[in-house]
Motif scaffolding. Sequence first.
Motif, PDB file in Angstrom:
ATOM      1  N   ALA A  92       0.836  -1.201   0.000  1.00 26.03           N
ATOM      2  CA  ALA A  92       0.000   0.000   0.000  1.00 26.03           C
ATOM      3  C   ALA A  92       0.874   1.255   0.000  1.00 26.03           C
ATOM      4  O   ALA A  92       0.592   2.223  -0.731  1.00 26.03           O
ATOM      5  N   TRP A  93       1.922   1.266   0.796  1.00 27.43           N
ATOM      6  CA  TRP A  93       2.848   2.404   0.780  1.00 27.43           C
ATOM      7  C   TRP A  93       3.414   2.632  -0.619  1.00 27.43           C
ATOM      8  O   TRP A  93       3.498   3.762  -1.081  1.00 27.43           O
ATOM      9  N   ALA A  94       3.813   1.534  -1.263  1.00 27.74           N
ATOM     10  CA  ALA A  94       4.412   1.647  -2.598  1.00 27.74           C
ATOM     11  C   ALA A  94       3.427   2.259  -3.590  1.00 27.74           C
ATOM     12  O   ALA A  94       3.785   3.131  -4.389  1.00 27.74           O
ATOM     13  N   ARG A  95       2.175   1.810  -3.547  1.00 21.28           N
ATOM     14  CA  ARG A  95       1.165   2.350  -4.466  1.00 21.28           C
ATOM     15  C   ARG A  95       0.980   3.845  -4.247  1.00 21.28           C
ATOM     16  O   ARG A  95       0.889   4.630  -5.202  1.00 21.28           O
ATOM     17  N   ALA A  96       0.918   4.249  -2.979  1.00 22.97           N
ATOM     18  CA  ALA A  96       0.687   5.660  -2.680  1.00 22.97           C
ATOM     19  C   ALA A  96       1.879   6.522  -3.082  1.00 22.97           C
ATOM     20  O   ALA A  96       1.711   7.608  -3.654  1.00 22.97           O
ATOM     21  N   LEU A  97       3.089   6.052  -2.817  1.00 21.37           N
ATOM     22  CA  LEU A  97       4.271   6.859  -3.108  1.00 21.37           C
ATOM     23  C   LEU A  97       4.541   6.978  -4.604  1.00 21.37           C
ATOM     24  O   LEU A  97       5.086   7.984  -5.064  1.00 21.37           O
ATOM     25  N   ARG A  98       4.159   5.954  -5.354  1.00 17.35           N
ATOM     26  CA  ARG A  98       4.381   6.011  -6.801  1.00 17.35           C
ATOM     27  C   ARG A  98       3.461   7.010  -7.481  1.00 17.35           C
ATOM     28  O   ARG A  98       3.629   7.314  -8.662  1.00 17.35           O
ATOM     29  N   GLN A  99       2.501   7.529  -6.731  1.00 14.33           N
ATOM     30  CA  GLN A  99       1.621   8.579  -7.250  1.00 14.33           C
ATOM     31  C   GLN A  99       2.088   9.970  -6.837  1.00 14.33           C
ATOM     32  O   GLN A  99       1.469  10.972  -7.187  1.00 14.33           O
ATOM     33  N   ARG A 100       3.169  10.018  -6.082  1.00 19.08           N
ATOM     34  CA  ARG A 100       3.664  11.295  -5.573  1.00 19.08           C
ATOM     35  C   ARG A 100       4.966  11.690  -6.262  1.00 19.08           C
ATOM     36  O   ARG A 100       5.737  10.839  -6.683  1.00 19.08           O
ATOM     37  N   GLU A 101       5.212  12.991  -6.294  1.00 14.76           N
ATOM     38  CA  GLU A 101       6.484  13.509  -6.792  1.00 14.76           C
ATOM     39  C   GLU A 101       7.375  13.993  -5.649  1.00 14.76           C
ATOM     40  O   GLU A 101       8.593  14.018  -5.790  1.00 14.76           O
ATOM     41  N   MET A 102       6.734  14.380  -4.531  1.00 10.49           N
ATOM     42  CA  MET A 102       7.485  14.959  -3.426  1.00 10.49           C
ATOM     43  C   MET A 102       7.130  14.280  -2.108  1.00 10.49           C
ATOM     44  O   MET A 102       6.031  13.750  -1.946  1.00 10.49           O
ATOM     45  N   LEU A 103       8.079  14.322  -1.184  1.00 12.48           N
ATOM     46  CA  LEU A 103       7.864  13.852   0.176  1.00 12.48           C
ATOM     47  C   LEU A 103       8.191  15.016   1.106  1.00 12.48           C
ATOM     48  O   LEU A 103       9.297  15.578   1.049  1.00 12.48           O
ATOM     49  N   ASP A 104       7.234  15.394   1.935  1.00 10.77           N
ATOM     50  CA  ASP A 104       7.435  16.480   2.890  1.00 10.77           C
ATOM     51  C   ASP A 104       7.813  15.864   4.227  1.00 10.77           C
ATOM     52  O   ASP A 104       6.979  15.317   4.936  1.00 10.77           O
ATOM     53  N   TRP A 105       9.099  15.939   4.580  1.00 11.08           N
ATOM     54  CA  TRP A 105       9.587  15.348   5.833  1.00 11.08           C
ATOM     55  C   TRP A 105       9.742  16.468   6.867  1.00 11.08           C
ATOM     56  O   TRP A 105      10.818  17.043   7.033  1.00 11.08           O
ATOM     57  N   GLY A 106       8.651  16.804   7.520  1.00 14.78           N
ATOM     58  CA  GLY A 106       8.695  17.836   8.553  1.00 14.78           C
ATOM     59  C   GLY A 106       9.137  19.187   8.030  1.00 14.78           C
ATOM     60  O   GLY A 106       9.860  19.913   8.723  1.00 14.78           O
ATOM     61  N   GLY A 107       8.707  19.542   6.839  1.00 15.11           N
ATOM     62  CA  GLY A 107       9.070  20.828   6.256  1.00 15.11           C
ATOM     63  C   GLY A 107      10.258  20.772   5.330  1.00 15.11           C
ATOM     64  O   GLY A 107      10.569  21.770   4.665  1.00 15.11           O
ATOM     65  N   VAL A 108      10.945  19.643   5.257  1.00 11.99           N
ATOM     66  CA  VAL A 108      12.061  19.460   4.330  1.00 11.99           C
ATOM     67  C   VAL A 108      11.526  18.781   3.078  1.00 11.99           C
ATOM     68  O   VAL A 108      11.043  17.648   3.135  1.00 11.99           O
ATOM     69  N   ALA A 109      11.602  19.473   1.944  1.00 15.66           N
ATOM     70  CA  ALA A 109      11.067  18.942   0.684  1.00 15.66           C
ATOM     71  C   ALA A 109      12.059  17.969   0.063  1.00 15.66           C
ATOM     72  O   ALA A 109      13.244  18.284  -0.090  1.00 15.66           O
ATOM     73  N   MET A 110      11.570  16.775  -0.261  1.00 20.87           N
ATOM     74  CA  MET A 110      12.399  15.760  -0.901  1.00 20.87           C
ATOM     75  C   MET A 110      11.687  15.264  -2.154  1.00 20.87           C
ATOM     76  O   MET A 110      10.543  14.806  -2.093  1.00 20.87           O
ATOM     77  N   ARG A 111      12.365  15.362  -3.279  1.00 19.95           N
ATOM     78  CA  ARG A 111      11.800  14.852  -4.531  1.00 19.95           C
ATOM     79  C   ARG A 111      11.999  13.346  -4.598  1.00 19.95           C
ATOM     80  O   ARG A 111      13.095  12.843  -4.341  1.00 19.95           O
ATOM     81  N   ILE A 112      10.946  12.612  -4.923  1.00 21.94           N
ATOM     82  CA  ILE A 112      11.014  11.157  -4.997  1.00 21.94           C
ATOM     83  C   ILE A 112      11.592  10.756  -6.345  1.00 21.94           C
ATOM     84  O   ILE A 112      11.032  11.053  -7.401  1.00 21.94           O
ATOM     85  N   ALA A 113      12.734  10.062  -6.304  1.00 26.62           N
ATOM     86  CA  ALA A 113      13.402   9.635  -7.535  1.00 26.62           C
ATOM     87  C   ALA A 113      13.045   8.203  -7.908  1.00 26.62           C
ATOM     88  O   ALA A 113      12.977   7.860  -9.089  1.00 26.62           O
TER      89      ALA A 113
END
Length: 263
Positions: A92-113
């Motif tokens: 389920a995590w994999a399905r959700a993350l593959r639909q995202r471009e960014m991860l917001d880690w407590g205000g730190v923006a991380m682009r999902i590669a």
Amino acid sequence: MRLRVHVVTRASEIPWPMVLAPGRGIAYQLLAVAHPDLGERLHEKGAGPYGMTPIAHGAPVFPGARRQRGRYAAGGRGVVEFGSPLPEVVEAWARALRQREMLDWGGVAMRIANVEVVSPPEFAGGRARLRTATPVVMKRGGVVPATVAARRNAGVVEAPADRARSQVGASGERVWLLPTDPEFPAYVQGNLRRKVETLGLQGTVTLESITWVGPKRSFGVGGGAKPGAPIEVGLSGDVEALQAIWSWGLGQANAAGFGWIQA
């Protein structure tokens, strides 16, 4: 199983209060998107006879980031890992993350590669040596392991130095244990047993030894700061049970990022 999320960030550091704290919320947010019924069940009731939550995560790691004293370095390419012994959670995590471009880690923006699912080691021979990347936390309280009860009944009293190493909780009734405390191995063993029973596995896992203890460190997460230390342990047991522990982590508060095992 684990989910390894490859990320890229322009940030040069992660504030210490945000090193572990965002992970639990992100894990549930992802479940809410891809498998809301499962996420709600785990959040409200947990799993198994003890209501434990079989989800875990580590801290973001950026191997190429420039180290700075007193700061948690970030920058460039890095990895964030989530884990669970329940395959449906990782999927389920994999399905959700593959639909995202960014991860917001407590205000730190991380682009999902990239996002990849990682299977646990084979643990041939039913033995494992595991080292945690984040502190292992254990709290005295609840059901006292038999070995600890026996020590108390025999009149064994902790030395002042041992007592000083443990930290009393806000209520004064429960105490955080450190790997140097005599009761620590018994509590870790009890935690391993409950995890195996939670998952309904037939095998067992035995703590054979604690071979290394890292520096003590506290991280603030929901409910206040939790003190502990990273450790390396030798375990033996059923292969499936060892793989479950590798996916879940050592000690308590794994959903908050504690006791995360290095891959």
